[in-house]
Design an enzyme around this catalytic site. Structure first.
Site, PDB file in Angstrom:
ATOM      1  N   ASP A   8       0.888  -1.165   0.000  1.00  0.00           N
ATOM      2  CA  ASP A   8       0.000   0.000   0.000  1.00  0.00           C
ATOM      3  C   ASP A   8       0.924   1.213   0.000  1.00  0.00           C
ATOM      4  O   ASP A   8       1.517   1.552   1.025  1.00  0.00           O
ATOM      5  CB  ASP A   8      -0.879  -0.045   1.260  1.00  0.00           C
ATOM      6  CG  ASP A   8      -1.657   1.248   1.459  1.00  0.00           C
ATOM      7  OD1 ASP A   8      -1.688   2.073   0.538  1.00  0.00           O
ATOM      8  OD2 ASP A   8      -2.237   1.415   2.554  1.00  0.00           O
ATOM      9  N   LYS A  70       2.648  11.263  -4.039  1.00  0.00           N
ATOM     10  CA  LYS A  70       1.572  10.536  -4.736  1.00  0.00           C
ATOM     11  C   LYS A  70       0.552  11.510  -5.332  1.00  0.00           C
ATOM     12  O   LYS A  70      -0.167  11.187  -6.267  1.00  0.00           O
ATOM     13  CB  LYS A  70       0.897   9.616  -3.712  1.00  0.00           C
ATOM     14  CG  LYS A  70      -0.090   8.647  -4.296  1.00  0.00           C
ATOM     15  CD  LYS A  70      -0.486   7.676  -3.209  1.00  0.00           C
ATOM     16  CE  LYS A  70      -1.612   6.767  -3.627  1.00  0.00           C
ATOM     17  NZ  LYS A  70      -2.003   5.908  -2.514  1.00  0.00           N
ATOM     18  N   GLU A 171      -7.239   0.525  -4.093  1.00  0.00           N
ATOM     19  CA  GLU A 171      -7.119   0.438  -2.627  1.00  0.00           C
ATOM     20  C   GLU A 171      -8.408  -0.042  -1.941  1.00  0.00           C
ATOM     21  O   GLU A 171      -8.350  -0.954  -1.110  1.00  0.00           O
ATOM     22  CB  GLU A 171      -6.678   1.798  -2.059  1.00  0.00           C
ATOM     23  CG  GLU A 171      -5.195   2.016  -2.289  1.00  0.00           C
ATOM     24  CD  GLU A 171      -4.760   3.464  -2.292  1.00  0.00           C
ATOM     25  OE1 GLU A 171      -5.543   4.348  -1.884  1.00  0.00           O
ATOM     26  OE2 GLU A 171      -3.616   3.720  -2.713  1.00  0.00           O
ATOM     27  N   ASP A 193     -12.713   5.264   1.973  1.00  0.00           N
ATOM     28  CA  ASP A 193     -11.255   5.329   2.161  1.00  0.00           C
ATOM     29  C   ASP A 193     -10.776   6.780   2.086  1.00  0.00           C
ATOM     30  O   ASP A 193     -10.701   7.362   1.004  1.00  0.00           O
ATOM     31  CB  ASP A 193     -10.609   4.471   1.056  1.00  0.00           C
ATOM     32  CG  ASP A 193      -9.078   4.455   1.164  1.00  0.00           C
ATOM     33  OD1 ASP A 193      -8.530   5.139   2.036  1.00  0.00           O
ATOM     34  OD2 ASP A 193      -8.450   3.755   0.343  1.00  0.00           O
TER      35      ASP A 193
END
Ligand code: AMP
Length: 517
Positions: A8, A70, A171, A193
């Site tokens: 992850d 990211k 994810e 999430d």
């Protein structure tokens, strides 16, 4: 052949796990923690620092400490959201030759792929130490809402780090896989999430080991960093009101305020008030200036964050609409990402989905655990589990009047392929140019431009007499492949793709060699 792990690669923290005899194990980082900060730092000279040691020196080296990369990956420098991001970080974001957003530090420019590769290389190293064998393959998770550019760039980061990314998995899907495989129940799940940089909502059904994603939606520019930023502004303003001194131009003070803002935000998840004490933040005419707030209230944070909390609503509603289900059809809402510990976020989830929240999973580890399960599916260790994911964005081409003609609809199960017929418009025309976009807007230019491809070497004939069948194939990673056939002769038309962003494969090859040396 080496071992395969699940990773992850979060905006704020990374977590990695391995499946051994069907059981997932979280792999600790160098200092023994179960997650590793997604931070890379460059000193004046010497090797880069990665993870906790990079995070620890951030206050004294803010310009060269890179976090949140990211949020840059696969993005253009002139992206509007990116301009807001630049205002939030102390390091410089610059435009690469092809307009991509890169990072400037020391005297060099680095692509986000390279910075991510440094994180992946550290993860590979820790996993090899822990497992005592080479790690050459990985399943890497990305936000469901990542587009083709962002997925492709993530794969390149893996290559640079010497890892073959066997599969990219969304994810929330990984979280659902981790959660439901452990419990072995059939259920309809919403995975909510909210991490450090991105928000994803995914609705899926698990029946007899088949995980079918019904719809995904989200916002790739909404996460914990934005909540920190609200509190940072509040602290900076409080200081300015008291001392008449603006701290925003002092990088060291900014970094200290940011760290204090994040710590206060986290603390306010468990307490109603917290204190913020930052001595010697600046020098005034009559001596050092301090920031001292004895009681920062949870309510204040919630008021400041209200606009961000509202932005969570629309993606959830769109996902329910797209999935064609109502809240009553859901059995569980799974909370993933550190930000879901914030009480106001949990209240928002309950407001949107009712009180059906699964609280018995670790939001920091469940995604990596799911990625480890996926590695088990791919290696054959885990049987009778099938994952059917979807593409969150429509994919299409620009046609007359700059309109978007959709070839693959959003929320189509992947892998998938669809055809579209194109014809020449001029006599003797021996090529056709096609521009590919990803997104939902009817005007192509308001969507994400992925690249253009040219069909070449077509037979020269009258206008409209040459037709080419173009096939868009979206693979299980959500990455696009294009092929084309001239319909009359059946000859394959050659397809030259010019991606709008990313590193060329030659450049990736050079970086692989550079980082391996
Ligand atoms: P992730 O990307 O899932 O690691 O999430 C990281 C984000 O969660 C960061 O913005 C953290 O500040 C935030 N976070 C972690 N723990 C808490 C907490 N107890 N309360 C509020 N936010 C938290």
């Amino acid at each position: 052949m080496g071992c395969m792990i699940g990773i992850d690669l979060g905006t704020t923290n990374c977590c990695m796990a391995v499946l051994r005899e069907g059981v997932p194990t979280v792999i600790p980082g160098r200092q023994g923690h179960r997650t590793m900060p997604s931070v890379v730092a460059f000193a004046d000279e010497g090797p880069e620092m990665v993870g906790l040691i990079a995070q620890r020196q951030a206050v004294t080296n803010p310009h060269r400490t890179i976090y949140g990369v990211k949020r840059l990956i696969g993005r253009k420098f002139d992206d509007e959201a990116l301009q807001r991001f630049q205002a939030m970080v102390p390091y410089d974001v610059v435009a690469a030759d092809n307009g991509d957003a890169w990072v400037q530090t020391r005297d060099d420019k680095y692509s986000p792929q390279e910075v991510s590769a440094l994180l992946l290389r550290e993860i590979k190293h820790c996993a090899e130490e822990f497992l005592g064998e080479p790690v050459t393959e990985a399943i890497v998770t990305v936000p469901a809402y990542f587009n083709d550019n962002q997925r492709q760039a993530t794969k390149d980061a893996g290559k640079i780090a010497g890892l073959d990314i066997r599969h990219i998995i969304n994810e929330p899907t990984a979280a659902a896989l981790g959660y439901s495989t452990e419990r072995g129940t059939d259920q309809c799940l919403a995975v909510f999430d909210l991490g450090g940089g991105t928000f994803d909502i995914t609705l899926l059904r698990a029946t007899d080991g088949v995980f079918e994603v019904l719809a995904s939606n989200g916002d790739t520019f909404l996460g914990g960093n934005d909540f920190d930023q609200c509190l940072f502004e509040h602290l900076a303003k409080t200081f300015q009101d008291e001392h008449g001194h603006d701290l925003r131009d002092d990088p060291v003070a900014v970094q200290r305020l940011k760290e204090a803002a994040e710590a206060a935000k986290q603390e306010l998840s468990t307490t109603e008030t917290t204190a913020v004490n930052l001595p010697f933040l600046a020098a005034g005419t009559s001596g050092p200036l301090h920031l001292k707030i004895d009681a920062l209230r949870r309510e204040t944070l919630e008021e400041l964050a209200a606009p961000l909390l509202s932005r969570l609503e629309a993606p959830c509603r769109r996902a329910l609409d797209d999935a064609g289900i109502s809240v009553g059809d859901l059995d569980q809402v799974l909370l993933v990402g550190g930000m879901t510990r914030m009480p106001a976020v949990q209240r928002k989830v309950e407001e949107l989905f009712g009180e059906i929240t699964a609280r018995d999973s670790n939001p920091d580890e469940i995604v990596a655990t799911g990625a480890a399960y996926q590695s088990g599916i791919m290696s054959g260790q885990l049987q009778d589990v099938v994952l059917l994911d979807v593409t969150p964005h429509s994919l299409g081409v620009k046609v007359k009047d700059d309109r978007m003609s959709v070839v693959i609809e959003r929320n189509t199960t992947i892998p998938t392929s669809e055809n579209k017929l194109f014809a020449t418009t001029r006599p003797g025309q021996d090529y056709v140019d096609i521009e590919v976009y990803q997104g939902e807007h009817a005007d192509a230019d308001r969507n994400t431009y992925l690249g253009r491809f040219t069909l070449e070497d077509l037979p020269a004939k009258a206008a409209g007499k040459v037709t080419v069948l173009v096939t868009f194939m979206l693979d299980a990673d959500g990455v696009l492949h294009v092929t084309a056939k001239e319909t009359e002769t059946g000859n394959n038309a050659s397809v030259r793709i010019e991606p709008s962003s990313g590193l060329s494969q030659e450049k990736v090859g050079e970086l692989v060699l550079y980082h391996a040396s």
